[in-house]
Scaffold this motif. Structure first.
Motif, PDB file in Angstrom:
ATOM      1  N   VAL A 111      -6.134  -1.850 -87.779  1.00 46.77           N
ATOM      2  CA  VAL A 111      -5.363  -2.322 -89.129  1.00 46.77           C
ATOM      3  C   VAL A 111      -5.452  -3.779 -88.774  1.00 46.77           C
ATOM      4  CG1 VAL A 111      -3.447  -2.252 -90.294  1.00 46.77           C
ATOM      5  CG2 VAL A 111      -4.080  -0.153 -90.026  1.00 46.77           C
ATOM      6  N   THR A 112      -4.475  -4.014 -87.723  1.00 46.61           N
ATOM      7  CA  THR A 112      -4.913  -5.605 -87.414  1.00 46.61           C
ATOM      8  C   THR A 112      -5.913  -5.903 -87.675  1.00 46.61           C
ATOM      9  OG1 THR A 112      -2.400  -5.398 -86.740  1.00 46.61           O
ATOM     10  CG2 THR A 112      -3.532  -7.935 -86.179  1.00 46.61           C
ATOM     11  N   LEU A 113      -6.610  -5.907 -86.589  1.00 51.03           N
ATOM     12  CA  LEU A 113      -8.600  -6.970 -86.588  1.00 51.03           C
ATOM     13  C   LEU A 113      -8.738  -6.926 -88.143  1.00 51.03           C
ATOM     14  CD1 LEU A 113      -9.166  -4.473 -83.116  1.00 51.03           C
ATOM     15  CD2 LEU A 113      -8.250  -6.743 -83.106  1.00 51.03           C
ATOM     16  N   GLU A 114      -8.703  -5.631 -88.303  1.00 51.00           N
ATOM     17  CA  GLU A 114      -9.686  -5.398 -89.968  1.00 51.00           C
ATOM     18  C   GLU A 114      -8.862  -6.282 -90.849  1.00 51.00           C
ATOM     19  OE1 GLU A 114     -11.413  -0.514 -89.324  1.00 51.00           O
ATOM     20  OE2 GLU A 114      -8.843  -1.219 -90.454  1.00 51.00           O
ATOM     21  N   ALA A 115      -7.643  -6.520 -91.297  1.00 51.52           N
ATOM     22  CA  ALA A 115      -6.584  -7.189 -91.310  1.00 51.52           C
ATOM     23  C   ALA A 115      -7.847  -8.636 -91.092  1.00 51.52           C
ATOM     24  CB  ALA A 115      -5.811  -7.800 -91.421  1.00 51.52           C
TER      25      ALA A 115
ATOM     26  N   VAL B 158      -6.621   1.700 -75.013  1.00 53.30           N
ATOM     27  CA  VAL B 158      -5.751   2.542 -75.259  1.00 53.30           C
ATOM     28  C   VAL B 158      -5.637   3.214 -74.043  1.00 53.30           C
ATOM     29  CG1 VAL B 158      -3.997   3.993 -76.264  1.00 53.30           C
ATOM     30  CG2 VAL B 158      -4.959   2.583 -78.111  1.00 53.30           C
ATOM     31  N   ARG B 159      -4.751   2.678 -73.015  1.00 54.57           N
ATOM     32  CA  ARG B 159      -4.309   3.485 -71.739  1.00 54.57           C
ATOM     33  C   ARG B 159      -4.555   5.081 -72.211  1.00 54.57           C
ATOM     34  NH1 ARG B 159       1.457   0.925 -68.874  1.00 54.57           N
ATOM     35  NH2 ARG B 159       1.113   3.123 -69.579  1.00 54.57           N
ATOM     36  N   ALA B 160      -5.073   5.256 -71.321  1.00 59.56           N
ATOM     37  CA  ALA B 160      -5.214   6.832 -71.862  1.00 59.56           C
ATOM     38  C   ALA B 160      -3.840   7.663 -71.103  1.00 59.56           C
ATOM     39  CB  ALA B 160      -6.211   7.474 -70.127  1.00 59.56           C
ATOM     40  N   ASP B 161      -2.831   7.499 -70.901  1.00 57.17           N
ATOM     41  CA  ASP B 161      -1.757   8.080 -70.963  1.00 57.17           C
ATOM     42  C   ASP B 161      -1.134   8.140 -72.540  1.00 57.17           C
ATOM     43  OD1 ASP B 161      -1.528   5.497 -70.124  1.00 57.17           O
ATOM     44  OD2 ASP B 161       0.752   6.764 -69.110  1.00 57.17           O
ATOM     45  N   HIS B 162      -1.632   7.172 -73.322  1.00 59.09           N
ATOM     46  CA  HIS B 162      -0.754   6.115 -74.126  1.00 59.09           C
ATOM     47  C   HIS B 162      -2.126   6.709 -75.711  1.00 59.09           C
ATOM     48  CE1 HIS B 162       3.079   4.918 -73.298  1.00 59.09           C
ATOM     49  NE2 HIS B 162       2.211   4.612 -72.365  1.00 59.09           N
ATOM     50  N   ARG B 163      -2.806   7.407 -76.275  1.00 58.76           N
ATOM     51  CA  ARG B 163      -4.276   7.532 -76.566  1.00 58.76           C
ATOM     52  C   ARG B 163      -3.073   9.446 -77.221  1.00 58.76           C
ATOM     53  NH1 ARG B 163      -9.094   7.145 -72.665  1.00 58.76           N
ATOM     54  NH2 ARG B 163      -8.454   5.459 -72.332  1.00 58.76           N
ATOM     55  N   GLY B 164      -3.903   9.667 -79.023  1.00 59.23           N
ATOM     56  CA  GLY B 164      -3.687  10.552 -79.729  1.00 59.23           C
ATOM     57  C   GLY B 164      -2.524  10.306 -79.762  1.00 59.23           C
ATOM     58  N   HIS B 165      -2.103   8.716 -80.304  1.00 53.53           N
ATOM     59  CA  HIS B 165      -0.460   8.580 -80.999  1.00 53.53           C
ATOM     60  C   HIS B 165      -1.117   7.911 -82.237  1.00 53.53           C
ATOM     61  CE1 HIS B 165       2.170  10.792 -78.583  1.00 53.53           C
ATOM     62  NE2 HIS B 165       0.782  10.055 -76.953  1.00 53.53           N
ATOM     63  N   GLY B 166      -1.807   7.366 -82.539  1.00 53.83           N
ATOM     64  CA  GLY B 166      -1.979   6.672 -83.795  1.00 53.83           C
ATOM     65  C   GLY B 166      -2.487   4.892 -83.297  1.00 53.83           C
ATOM     66  N   HIS B 167      -2.279   4.914 -81.887  1.00 52.55           N
ATOM     67  CA  HIS B 167      -2.590   3.116 -81.417  1.00 52.55           C
ATOM     68  C   HIS B 167      -3.504   2.791 -81.762  1.00 52.55           C
ATOM     69  CE1 HIS B 167       1.439   4.175 -79.484  1.00 52.55           C
ATOM     70  NE2 HIS B 167       1.259   4.496 -78.507  1.00 52.55           N
ATOM     71  N   GLY B 168      -4.451   3.361 -81.828  1.00 51.51           N
ATOM     72  CA  GLY B 168      -5.838   2.811 -82.039  1.00 51.51           C
ATOM     73  C   GLY B 168      -6.253   2.496 -83.311  1.00 51.51           C
ATOM     74  N   ALA B 169      -6.054   3.079 -83.725  1.00 51.30           N
ATOM     75  CA  ALA B 169      -6.002   2.468 -85.727  1.00 51.30           C
ATOM     76  C   ALA B 169      -4.462   1.601 -85.658  1.00 51.30           C
ATOM     77  CB  ALA B 169      -5.150   3.937 -86.381  1.00 51.30           C
ATOM     78  N   ALA B 170      -4.113   1.582 -84.938  1.00 49.76           N
ATOM     79  CA  ALA B 170      -2.650   0.072 -84.999  1.00 49.76           C
ATOM     80  C   ALA B 170      -3.468  -0.572 -85.017  1.00 49.76           C
ATOM     81  CB  ALA B 170      -1.260  -0.080 -84.642  1.00 49.76           C
ATOM     82  N   LEU B 171      -4.343  -0.700 -83.798  1.00 49.03           N
ATOM     83  CA  LEU B 171      -4.809  -1.927 -83.479  1.00 49.03           C
ATOM     84  C   LEU B 171      -5.789  -2.140 -84.796  1.00 49.03           C
ATOM     85  CD1 LEU B 171      -5.446  -1.373 -79.834  1.00 49.03           C
ATOM     86  CD2 LEU B 171      -3.868  -2.974 -80.480  1.00 49.03           C
TER      87      LEU B 171
END
Length: 183
Positions: A103-107, A88-101
């Protein structure tokens, strides 16, 4: 709710479904996030599977991929969904984007594979552990063109997500050969 989260969109595509521009954007994102630690072999490790792309206001800010790998454990061959290129780009971290990615990868992993596997740094290990991934405590190795070779430098950085296969986290795990980092 955070505005960045409200406009985030997650898309899923096979490598061959990505346009040349989308592939270039993914690679550029990974180079931007990982810098000199991300080379040509690392990019090739991301290809051939499924990509999860996270866009905010139409701009690519996150990427992850799952590629199929063959593992050997407990006298069995396992089909593993291997997570590559999660960033996740540094300026977009801390907003749950890694977790959102994830969720889909784990599914994807749960729907198609015996287990999920990834290699991570100590700094990111807590993120995966909090999601239910377990540290592989046993020794690791790789099947090379000349035989099985231990990979002690990778021990302590391999995480697994059991799906269909029972895993002994203290046993040996062996991955298939590939150029660059084998784990």
């Amino acid at each position: 709710m955070d505005l960045m989260t409200e406009v985030a969109r997650v898309d899923l595509a096979r490598t061959e479904e990505l346009s040349a521009g989308a592939r270039r954007a993914c690679r550029d994102l990974l180079v931007d996030v990982f810098g000199d630690d991300f080379g040509e072999a690392d990019w090739h490790h991301c290809l051939g599977g499924r990509h999860v792309l996270l866009r905010v206001a139409g701009e690519l800010v996150g990427h992850g991929a799952v590629v199929e790998r063959q593992l050997h454990h407990g006298g069995r061959r396992l089909r593993a969904g291997y997570v590559e290129g999660l960033a996740v780009r540094a300026d977009h971290r801390g907003h749950g984007h890694g977790a959102a990615l994830m969720v889909t990868l784990e599914a994807l992993i749960r729907s198609r594979y015996d287990a999920g596997v990834l290699s991570t740094t100590e700094a990111a290990a807590g993120f995966y552990a909090a999601r239910g991934w377990s540290l592989w405590r046993g020794p690791s190795s790789v099947v090379t063109p000349t035989g099985v070779e231990p990979t002690p430098d990778d021990d302590g950085g391999i995480y697994v997500l059991p799906v269909r296969a029972a895993l002994d986290l203290d046993g040996e795990i062996t991955c298939d050969w590939r150029e660059g980092d084998v784990w």
